[in-house]
Design a protein around this motif. Structure first.
Motif, PDB file in Angstrom:
ATOM      1  N   ASP A 117      -3.697 -11.799 -14.804  1.00  0.00           N
ATOM      2  CA  ASP A 117      -3.810 -11.011 -15.650  1.00  0.00           C
ATOM      3  C   ASP A 117      -5.079 -10.110 -14.824  1.00  0.00           C
ATOM      4  N   THR A 118      -4.674  -8.675 -14.576  1.00  0.00           N
ATOM      5  CA  THR A 118      -4.753  -7.753 -13.961  1.00  0.00           C
ATOM      6  C   THR A 118      -4.048  -6.570 -14.959  1.00  0.00           C
ATOM      7  N   SER A 119      -4.660  -5.334 -14.627  1.00  0.00           N
ATOM      8  CA  SER A 119      -4.028  -4.177 -15.293  1.00  0.00           C
ATOM      9  C   SER A 119      -3.958  -3.167 -14.164  1.00  0.00           C
TER      10      SER A 119
ATOM     11  N   GLU B 130      -5.148   0.187 -14.860  1.00  0.00           N
ATOM     12  CA  GLU B 130      -5.989   1.032 -14.383  1.00  0.00           C
ATOM     13  C   GLU B 130      -7.512   0.174 -13.773  1.00  0.00           C
ATOM     14  N   TRP B 131      -6.913  -1.375 -14.215  1.00  0.00           N
ATOM     15  CA  TRP B 131      -8.279  -2.160 -12.690  1.00  0.00           C
ATOM     16  C   TRP B 131      -7.973  -1.948 -11.508  1.00  0.00           C
ATOM     17  N   ILE B 132      -7.215  -2.076 -11.172  1.00  0.00           N
ATOM     18  CA  ILE B 132      -6.545  -2.142  -9.846  1.00  0.00           C
ATOM     19  C   ILE B 132      -6.320  -0.202  -9.427  1.00  0.00           C
TER      20      ILE B 132
ATOM     21  N   GLN C 106      -8.428   1.730 -10.233  1.00  0.00           N
ATOM     22  CA  GLN C 106      -9.627   2.397 -10.556  1.00  0.00           C
ATOM     23  C   GLN C 106     -10.560   1.627  -9.401  1.00  0.00           C
ATOM     24  N   ARG C 107     -10.421   0.262  -8.987  1.00  0.00           N
ATOM     25  CA  ARG C 107     -10.370  -0.565  -7.868  1.00  0.00           C
ATOM     26  C   ARG C 107     -10.364   0.533  -6.525  1.00  0.00           C
ATOM     27  N   THR C 108      -9.159   0.200  -6.421  1.00  0.00           N
ATOM     28  CA  THR C 108      -8.743   0.348  -5.145  1.00  0.00           C
ATOM     29  C   THR C 108      -8.537   2.208  -4.854  1.00  0.00           C
TER      30      THR C 108
ATOM     31  N   LEU D 166      -8.194   7.084   8.461  1.00  0.00           N
ATOM     32  CA  LEU D 166      -8.391   5.729   8.451  1.00  0.00           C
ATOM     33  C   LEU D 166      -7.374   4.558   7.880  1.00  0.00           C
ATOM     34  N   HIS D 167      -7.710   3.885   8.112  1.00  0.00           N
ATOM     35  CA  HIS D 167      -6.921   2.084   7.523  1.00  0.00           C
ATOM     36  C   HIS D 167      -7.306   2.570   6.141  1.00  0.00           C
ATOM     37  N   GLN D 168      -5.936   2.507   5.513  1.00  0.00           N
ATOM     38  CA  GLN D 168      -5.680   2.792   4.301  1.00  0.00           C
ATOM     39  C   GLN D 168      -5.633   1.246   3.276  1.00  0.00           C
ATOM     40  N   ALA D 169      -7.269   0.922   3.384  1.00  0.00           N
ATOM     41  CA  ALA D 169      -7.748  -0.379   2.664  1.00  0.00           C
ATOM     42  C   ALA D 169      -8.406  -0.377   1.173  1.00  0.00           C
ATOM     43  N   ASN D 170      -8.551   0.784   0.972  1.00  0.00           N
ATOM     44  CA  ASN D 170      -9.290   1.016   0.395  1.00  0.00           C
ATOM     45  C   ASN D 170     -10.252   2.273  -0.963  1.00  0.00           C
ATOM     46  N   GLU D 171      -9.145   3.081  -1.817  1.00  0.00           N
ATOM     47  CA  GLU D 171      -9.841   4.955  -1.695  1.00  0.00           C
ATOM     48  C   GLU D 171     -11.423   4.299  -1.600  1.00  0.00           C
TER      49      GLU D 171
ATOM     50  N   ASP E  75      -4.099 -15.227  -7.261  1.00  0.00           N
ATOM     51  CA  ASP E  75      -5.467 -14.909  -6.809  1.00  0.00           C
ATOM     52  C   ASP E  75      -6.256 -13.389  -7.286  1.00  0.00           C
ATOM     53  N   ARG E  76      -6.267 -13.233  -7.876  1.00  0.00           N
ATOM     54  CA  ARG E  76      -5.690 -11.452  -8.251  1.00  0.00           C
ATOM     55  C   ARG E  76      -7.348 -10.956  -7.560  1.00  0.00           C
ATOM     56  N   GLY E  77      -7.915 -11.152  -7.302  1.00  0.00           N
ATOM     57  CA  GLY E  77      -8.385 -10.266  -5.806  1.00  0.00           C
ATOM     58  C   GLY E  77      -8.405 -10.463  -4.800  1.00  0.00           C
TER      59      GLY E  77
ATOM     60  N   LYS F  23      -8.897 -15.505   2.915  1.00  0.00           N
ATOM     61  CA  LYS F  23     -10.050 -15.423   1.805  1.00  0.00           C
ATOM     62  C   LYS F  23     -11.013 -14.189   1.963  1.00  0.00           C
ATOM     63  N   MET F  24     -11.381 -14.064   0.891  1.00  0.00           N
ATOM     64  CA  MET F  24     -12.699 -12.915   1.489  1.00  0.00           C
ATOM     65  C   MET F  24     -13.381 -12.570   0.377  1.00  0.00           C
ATOM     66  N   ASP F  25     -14.288 -11.832   1.087  1.00  0.00           N
ATOM     67  CA  ASP F  25     -15.502 -12.070   0.285  1.00  0.00           C
ATOM     68  C   ASP F  25     -15.399 -10.387   0.206  1.00  0.00           C
ATOM     69  N   GLY F  26     -15.072 -10.078  -0.771  1.00  0.00           N
ATOM     70  CA  GLY F  26     -14.532  -8.464  -0.603  1.00  0.00           C
ATOM     71  C   GLY F  26     -15.591  -7.070  -0.253  1.00  0.00           C
ATOM     72  N   ARG F  27     -16.968  -7.681  -1.632  1.00  0.00           N
ATOM     73  CA  ARG F  27     -17.823  -7.059  -1.531  1.00  0.00           C
ATOM     74  C   ARG F  27     -18.465  -6.949   0.385  1.00  0.00           C
ATOM     75  N   ALA F  28     -18.850  -7.761   1.031  1.00  0.00           N
ATOM     76  CA  ALA F  28     -19.926  -8.140   1.971  1.00  0.00           C
ATOM     77  C   ALA F  28     -18.822  -6.840   2.785  1.00  0.00           C
TER      78      ALA F  28
ATOM     79  N   GLY G  83      -0.566   0.326  -0.421  1.00  0.00           N
ATOM     80  CA  GLY G  83      -1.255  -0.863  -0.411  1.00  0.00           C
ATOM     81  C   GLY G  83      -2.225  -0.706   1.066  1.00  0.00           C
ATOM     82  N   ASN G  84      -2.565  -2.284   1.237  1.00  0.00           N
ATOM     83  CA  ASN G  84      -3.526  -2.337   2.107  1.00  0.00           C
ATOM     84  C   ASN G  84      -2.744  -2.607   3.578  1.00  0.00           C
ATOM     85  N   THR G  85      -2.033  -1.957   4.266  1.00  0.00           N
ATOM     86  CA  THR G  85      -0.662  -2.391   5.538  1.00  0.00           C
ATOM     87  C   THR G  85      -1.375  -3.320   6.700  1.00  0.00           C
TER      88      THR G  85
ATOM     89  N   ALA H 262      -6.393  -7.374  13.580  1.00  0.00           N
ATOM     90  CA  ALA H 262      -6.103  -8.008  12.205  1.00  0.00           C
ATOM     91  C   ALA H 262      -6.103  -5.785  12.146  1.00  0.00           C
ATOM     92  N   CYS H 263      -6.550  -5.337  10.999  1.00  0.00           N
ATOM     93  CA  CYS H 263      -6.924  -4.384  10.560  1.00  0.00           C
ATOM     94  C   CYS H 263      -6.992  -2.560  11.424  1.00  0.00           C
ATOM     95  N   SER H 264      -7.982  -3.544  13.158  1.00  0.00           N
ATOM     96  CA  SER H 264      -8.111  -2.460  13.902  1.00  0.00           C
ATOM     97  C   SER H 264      -7.574  -2.868  14.779  1.00  0.00           C
TER      98      SER H 264
HETATM   99  N1  ACO Z   1      -7.571  -7.816 -11.514  1.00  0.00           N
HETATM  100  C1  ACO Z   1      -8.855  -7.543 -12.848  1.00  0.00           C
HETATM  101  N2  ACO Z   1      -9.894  -7.953 -12.926  1.00  0.00           N
HETATM  102  C2  ACO Z   1     -10.270  -8.391 -11.267  1.00  0.00           C
HETATM  103  C3  ACO Z   1      -8.951  -8.429 -10.111  1.00  0.00           C
HETATM  104  C4  ACO Z   1      -8.036  -7.699 -10.923  1.00  0.00           C
HETATM  105  N3  ACO Z   1      -7.181  -7.389  -9.732  1.00  0.00           N
HETATM  106  N4  ACO Z   1     -10.432  -8.994  -9.392  1.00  0.00           N
HETATM  107  C5  ACO Z   1     -10.845  -9.602  -9.425  1.00  0.00           C
HETATM  108  N5  ACO Z   1     -11.677  -9.228 -10.636  1.00  0.00           N
HETATM  109  C6  ACO Z   1     -12.792  -9.436 -11.563  1.00  0.00           C
HETATM  110  C7  ACO Z   1     -12.958 -10.644 -10.915  1.00  0.00           C
HETATM  111  O1  ACO Z   1     -12.805 -11.871 -11.697  1.00  0.00           O
HETATM  112  C8  ACO Z   1     -14.801 -10.598 -11.263  1.00  0.00           C
HETATM  113  O2  ACO Z   1     -14.862 -10.456 -12.374  1.00  0.00           O
HETATM  114  P1  ACO Z   1     -16.181 -11.559 -13.169  1.00  0.00           P
HETATM  115  O3  ACO Z   1     -17.487 -10.259 -13.335  1.00  0.00           O
HETATM  116  O4  ACO Z   1     -15.782 -11.907 -14.977  1.00  0.00           O
HETATM  117  O5  ACO Z   1     -16.301 -12.506 -12.186  1.00  0.00           O
HETATM  118  C9  ACO Z   1     -15.121  -8.714 -11.256  1.00  0.00           C
HETATM  119  O6  ACO Z   1     -13.554  -8.301 -11.474  1.00  0.00           O
HETATM  120  C10 ACO Z   1     -15.550  -7.984 -10.438  1.00  0.00           C
HETATM  121  O7  ACO Z   1     -15.033  -9.287  -9.470  1.00  0.00           O
HETATM  122  P2  ACO Z   1     -15.364  -8.632  -8.224  1.00  0.00           P
HETATM  123  O8  ACO Z   1     -14.487  -9.425  -6.718  1.00  0.00           O
HETATM  124  O9  ACO Z   1     -16.846  -8.938  -7.790  1.00  0.00           O
HETATM  125  O10 ACO Z   1     -14.343  -6.856  -7.470  1.00  0.00           O
HETATM  126  P3  ACO Z   1     -15.019  -5.723  -6.742  1.00  0.00           P
HETATM  127  O11 ACO Z   1     -15.912  -5.149  -7.849  1.00  0.00           O
HETATM  128  O12 ACO Z   1     -16.098  -5.930  -5.778  1.00  0.00           O
HETATM  129  O13 ACO Z   1     -14.002  -5.035  -6.192  1.00  0.00           O
HETATM  130  C11 ACO Z   1     -12.656  -5.702  -4.295  1.00  0.00           C
HETATM  131  C12 ACO Z   1     -13.172  -6.241  -5.232  1.00  0.00           C
HETATM  132  C13 ACO Z   1     -11.434  -4.017  -4.548  1.00  0.00           C
HETATM  133  C14 ACO Z   1     -11.745  -6.219  -3.370  1.00  0.00           C
HETATM  134  C15 ACO Z   1     -14.258  -4.719  -3.655  1.00  0.00           C
HETATM  135  O14 ACO Z   1     -15.116  -5.920  -3.342  1.00  0.00           O
HETATM  136  C16 ACO Z   1     -13.269  -4.451  -2.581  1.00  0.00           C
HETATM  137  O15 ACO Z   1     -12.625  -2.806  -2.591  1.00  0.00           O
HETATM  138  N6  ACO Z   1     -13.263  -4.623  -0.924  1.00  0.00           N
HETATM  139  C17 ACO Z   1     -13.163  -3.613   0.571  1.00  0.00           C
HETATM  140  C18 ACO Z   1     -12.996  -4.852   0.549  1.00  0.00           C
HETATM  141  C19 ACO Z   1     -11.151  -4.268   1.030  1.00  0.00           C
HETATM  142  O16 ACO Z   1     -10.656  -3.484   0.338  1.00  0.00           O
HETATM  143  N7  ACO Z   1     -10.589  -5.678   1.809  1.00  0.00           N
HETATM  144  C20 ACO Z   1      -9.297  -5.499   2.052  1.00  0.00           C
HETATM  145  C21 ACO Z   1      -8.935  -5.897   3.007  1.00  0.00           C
HETATM  146  S1  ACO Z   1      -9.450  -6.088   4.174  1.00  0.00           S
HETATM  147  C22 ACO Z   1      -9.179  -5.296   4.894  1.00  0.00           C
HETATM  148  O17 ACO Z   1      -8.263  -3.901   5.122  1.00  0.00           O
HETATM  149  C23 ACO Z   1     -10.898  -4.261   5.939  1.00  0.00           C
END
Ligand code: ACO
Length: 318
Positions: A28-30, A32-34, A36-38, A246-251, A148-150, A209-214, A276-278, A109-111
């Motif tokens: 369950d993703t799209s 557009e979501w991916i 916009q967030r990454t 830079l490491h290509q984790a996230n735009e 795990d869509r996250g 397993k990741m705490d994305g926001r941290a 993506g993030n390799t 890891a990514c370093s």
């Molecule tokens: N599609 C749709 N919805 C999603 C998806 C998805 N793929 N993933 C999560 N969601 C939903 C969640 O279920 C949640 O819904 P809820 O509010 O109803 O519970 C909502 O989106 C927000 O989820 P969060 O996990 O809080 O999303 P966040 O805005 O933090 O974005 C992301 C997630 C993109 C991973 C962000 O935390 C981030 O950019 N983190 C940086 C870490 C990173 O890039 N890690 C990569 C690996 S580490 C590295 O390389 C250094």
């Protein structure tokens, strides 16, 4: 004085492109979501490739102009090897016929690519190697939970390689590297649990397993500081930098680092939309694709950050 420079680069990614649209058909993703967030639009994932085959192909491209016997050192940064033993580096050594090299893997890891580059460059600087091959190679498609869509939308597979060599005029200007094990649990990939005479554990497949926001907070805080420290050590003004790779984790992380440093985002190379993030492979893959933009003498910054948590920045001259 003995110096070091980047002699050449190479890369290899799997043939298969996994698009956001395709992922949207099984979780369950799209798109557009991916996006916009990454910023990620597609990533490559393996069908018949292995970590060793990706690393070997990247290495072959990087060393195509030299005799493999000239290579003294091979270091692979990976946290997704095909096997723990032999190391990916030893398997690549056998594939490319670099029989004079010593070869080993490192786990950062990514370093991983920046850490391995620091070790390789110091080995050349202290005279224990003349040519060193540094590779980042990962197959994260086997360590993400595809339910795990996250996390599963973030990662891709691939490998990049850089050949460093001894030179009269030093072109590797400075490093800043660091680790913070206290934050280690924010990004975890478990290995095999202990099962021996005394300890019994259930075995189940382990996924990232990741705490994305941290991780996000860590990256946008630590990376600008690390780049600034490396520039200070190199005595290079940030205005002199032609390209940031830079490491290509996230735009959003890349944009935030650019903003924090007060640098035009257009000076930050990006190819995460395609791959993506390799992880440990992303910096050398990005450098390989960015090199068309570089002229002899251009000053560049490379930076990695990720699991450990770890980070590293390198200032170099092309
Ligand atoms: N599609 C749709 N919805 C999603 C998806 C998805 N793929 N993933 C999560 N969601 C939903 C969640 O279920 C949640 O819904 P809820 O509010 O109803 O519970 C909502 O989106 C927000 O989820 P969060 O996990 O809080 O999303 P966040 O805005 O933090 O974005 C992301 C997630 C993109 C991973 C962000 O935390 C981030 O950019 N983190 C940086 C870490 C990173 O890039 N890690 C990569 C690996 S580490 C590295 O390389 C250094």
């Amino acid at each position: 004085m003995r110096g070091v420079k980047i002699l050449s680069t190479g890369m290899c990614v799997p043939k298969y492109k996994l698009t956001n649209e395709k992922i949207s058909t099984f979780i369950d993703t799209s798109d557009e979501w991916i996006v916009q967030r990454t910023g990620i639009r597609e990533r490559r994932i393996v069908t018949d490739e292995t970590t060793v085959s990706l690393a070997t192909n990247a290495a072959k491209e990087a060393i195509k102009d030299i005799d493999p016997l000239e290579i003294d050192l091979i270091i692979v940064g990976t946290v997704s090897p095909d096997q723990m033993m032999p190391s990916t580096a030893c398997s690549v050594q056998a594939e490319i016929g670099a029989t004079n090299a010593i070869a080993f893997d490192i786990s950062a890891a990514c370093s991983g690519f920046i850490y391995a580059s620091k070790i390789a460059i110091e080995a050349i600087n202290c005279g224990s190697a003349k040519k060193a091959l540094v590779i980042g190679a990962e197959i994260f498609s086997k360590v993400v939970d595809w339910n795990d869509r996250g996390t599963c939308i973030l990662f891709g597979d691939g490998s990049g390689a850089v050949l460093y060599g001894e030179t009269d005029e030093n072109k590797i200007l400075a490093f800043d590297v660091g680790s913070d094990g206290n934050l280690g649990q924010t990004l975890v990939l478990e290995n095999q649990p202990i099962n021996n005479l005394f300890v019994k554990n259930e075995y189940s497949p382990s996924f990232i397993k990741m705490d994305g926001r941290a991780v996000y907070r860590f990256a946008v805080n630590v990376v600008p500081k690390s780049i600034t420290k490396a520039l200070e050590k190199a005595q290079v003004n940030i205005d002199e930098i032609k390209l940031f790779v830079l490491h290509q984790a996230n735009e959003r992380i890349i944009s935030s680092v650019a903003k924090n440093l007060g640098v035009d985002i257009n000076l930050f190379f990006k190819n995460l939309d395609k791959y993506g993030n390799t992880s440990g492979a992303s910096v050398p893959i990005a450098l390989h694709e960015a090199k068309g933009k570089l002229k002899n003498g251009d000053k560049i910054v490379l930076a990695g950050f990720g699991g450990g948590l770890t980070w590293g920045s390198m200032v170099a001259q092309w």
